[in-house]
Scaffold this motif. Structure first.
Motif, PDB file in Angstrom:
ATOM      1  N   GLU A 243      -2.154  12.663  14.600  1.00 13.09           N
ATOM      2  CA  GLU A 243      -1.885  13.111  13.181  1.00 13.09           C
ATOM      3  C   GLU A 243      -1.212  12.302  12.472  1.00 13.09           C
ATOM      4  O   GLU A 243       0.065  11.779  12.901  1.00 13.09           O
ATOM      5  CB  GLU A 243      -1.324  14.707  13.556  1.00 13.09           C
ATOM      6  N   THR A 244      -1.579  11.759  11.422  1.00 10.18           N
ATOM      7  CA  THR A 244      -0.894  11.149  10.525  1.00 10.18           C
ATOM      8  C   THR A 244       0.194  11.726   9.657  1.00 10.18           C
ATOM      9  O   THR A 244       1.302  11.135   9.080  1.00 10.18           O
ATOM     10  CB  THR A 244      -1.741  10.191   9.505  1.00 10.18           C
ATOM     11  N   GLU A 245       0.216  13.102   9.211  1.00 10.35           N
ATOM     12  CA  GLU A 245       0.880  13.803   8.333  1.00 10.35           C
ATOM     13  C   GLU A 245       2.481  13.580   8.488  1.00 10.35           C
ATOM     14  O   GLU A 245       3.236  13.316   7.760  1.00 10.35           O
ATOM     15  CB  GLU A 245       0.610  15.233   8.354  1.00 10.35           C
ATOM     16  N   PRO A 246       2.873  13.852   9.990  1.00 12.81           N
ATOM     17  CA  PRO A 246       4.428  13.378  10.154  1.00 12.81           C
ATOM     18  C   PRO A 246       4.762  12.129  10.046  1.00 12.81           C
ATOM     19  O   PRO A 246       6.179  11.965   9.806  1.00 12.81           O
ATOM     20  CB  PRO A 246       4.425  13.819  11.617  1.00 12.81           C
ATOM     21  N   PHE A 247       4.062  11.365   9.660  1.00 11.54           N
ATOM     22  CA  PHE A 247       4.570   9.743   9.436  1.00 11.54           C
ATOM     23  C   PHE A 247       4.490   9.168   7.986  1.00 11.54           C
ATOM     24  O   PHE A 247       4.591   8.225   7.730  1.00 11.54           O
ATOM     25  CB  PHE A 247       3.767   8.895  10.652  1.00 11.54           C
TER      26      PHE A 247
ATOM     27  N   ARG B 152       4.275   9.950   3.653  1.00 13.99           N
ATOM     28  CA  ARG B 152       4.647  10.610   2.504  1.00 13.99           C
ATOM     29  C   ARG B 152       4.362   9.863   1.424  1.00 13.99           C
ATOM     30  O   ARG B 152       4.066   8.661   1.423  1.00 13.99           O
ATOM     31  CB  ARG B 152       6.074  11.095   2.603  1.00 13.99           C
TER      32      ARG B 152
END
Length: 183
Positions: A175-179, A181
């Motif tokens: 998942e890329t979301e946590p990394f 912004r």
């Protein structure tokens, strides 16, 4: 192998055996490392190829360094055995120029990029490897044995060979979301 597929599915292989990259394949690996991003065209890297008897010499160096660092028995044995985990090792040095406007940290990162490029070139040609450092990469006696000057670093030991375990050719994408912004 498609370049994007290679990048998205890269996995290190820690169990490596003969044959090792050689000849044109090894030359391609080195040339890929030399294409790493390089601010100021400093070429802030040096590559030391370790194979054959060189692995035995490296084993003794790491063993003595581990003893000098007062590592526990397990750590000393791990250091002694490390060079035998692959038939070929490339030590990658950040060969830093102190007389330039390019910051030292950028030169070290550039040498790190060279390691990844070399590992990807090995993988693209049917080989694989694993990038390791260990305490000994920062030990003064090991750095001296590789000819490092005060401003230089060992950014890693790239162990290369033929993978012994059949790894999955695809891995689930993280998942890329946590990394990520947006600014």
């Amino acid at each position: 192998m498609d370049a994007l597929e290679l990048l998205l599915n890269r996995r290190s292989a820690s169990r490596l055996a003969e044959p090792a990259p050689a000849g044109t394949v090894l030359d391609n690996i080195i040339r890929a490392g030399m294409r790493a991003p390089d601010h100021g065209t400093l070429q802030p890297w040096r590559f030391v190829i370790i194979e054959g008897e060189g692995r035995t010499r490296l084993s003794e160096l790491l063993y003595q360094s581990a003893l000098g660092a007062k590592m526990d028995e397990k750590g000393v044995e791990k250091a002694r055995q490390a060079p035998f985990r692959a038939p070929l090792i490339i030590a990658v040095l950040a060969w830093c120029d102190t007389q330039t406007k390019v910051p030292r940290w950028e030169q070290v990162v550039s040498a790190g990029c060279a390691v990844q490029a070399m590992q990807m070139a090995a993988l693209a040609q049917g080989f694989n490897g694993i990038w390791r450092t260990g305490l000994w990469a920062t030990q003064p006696d090991v750095k001296a044995a590789f000819g490092c000057r005060e401003q230089d670093e060992i950014v890693g030991f790239l162990y290369l060979g033929t993978p012994q375990l059949k790894a999955s050719t695809t891995i689930l994408p993280p998942e890329t979301e946590p990394f990520v912004r947006h600014f």
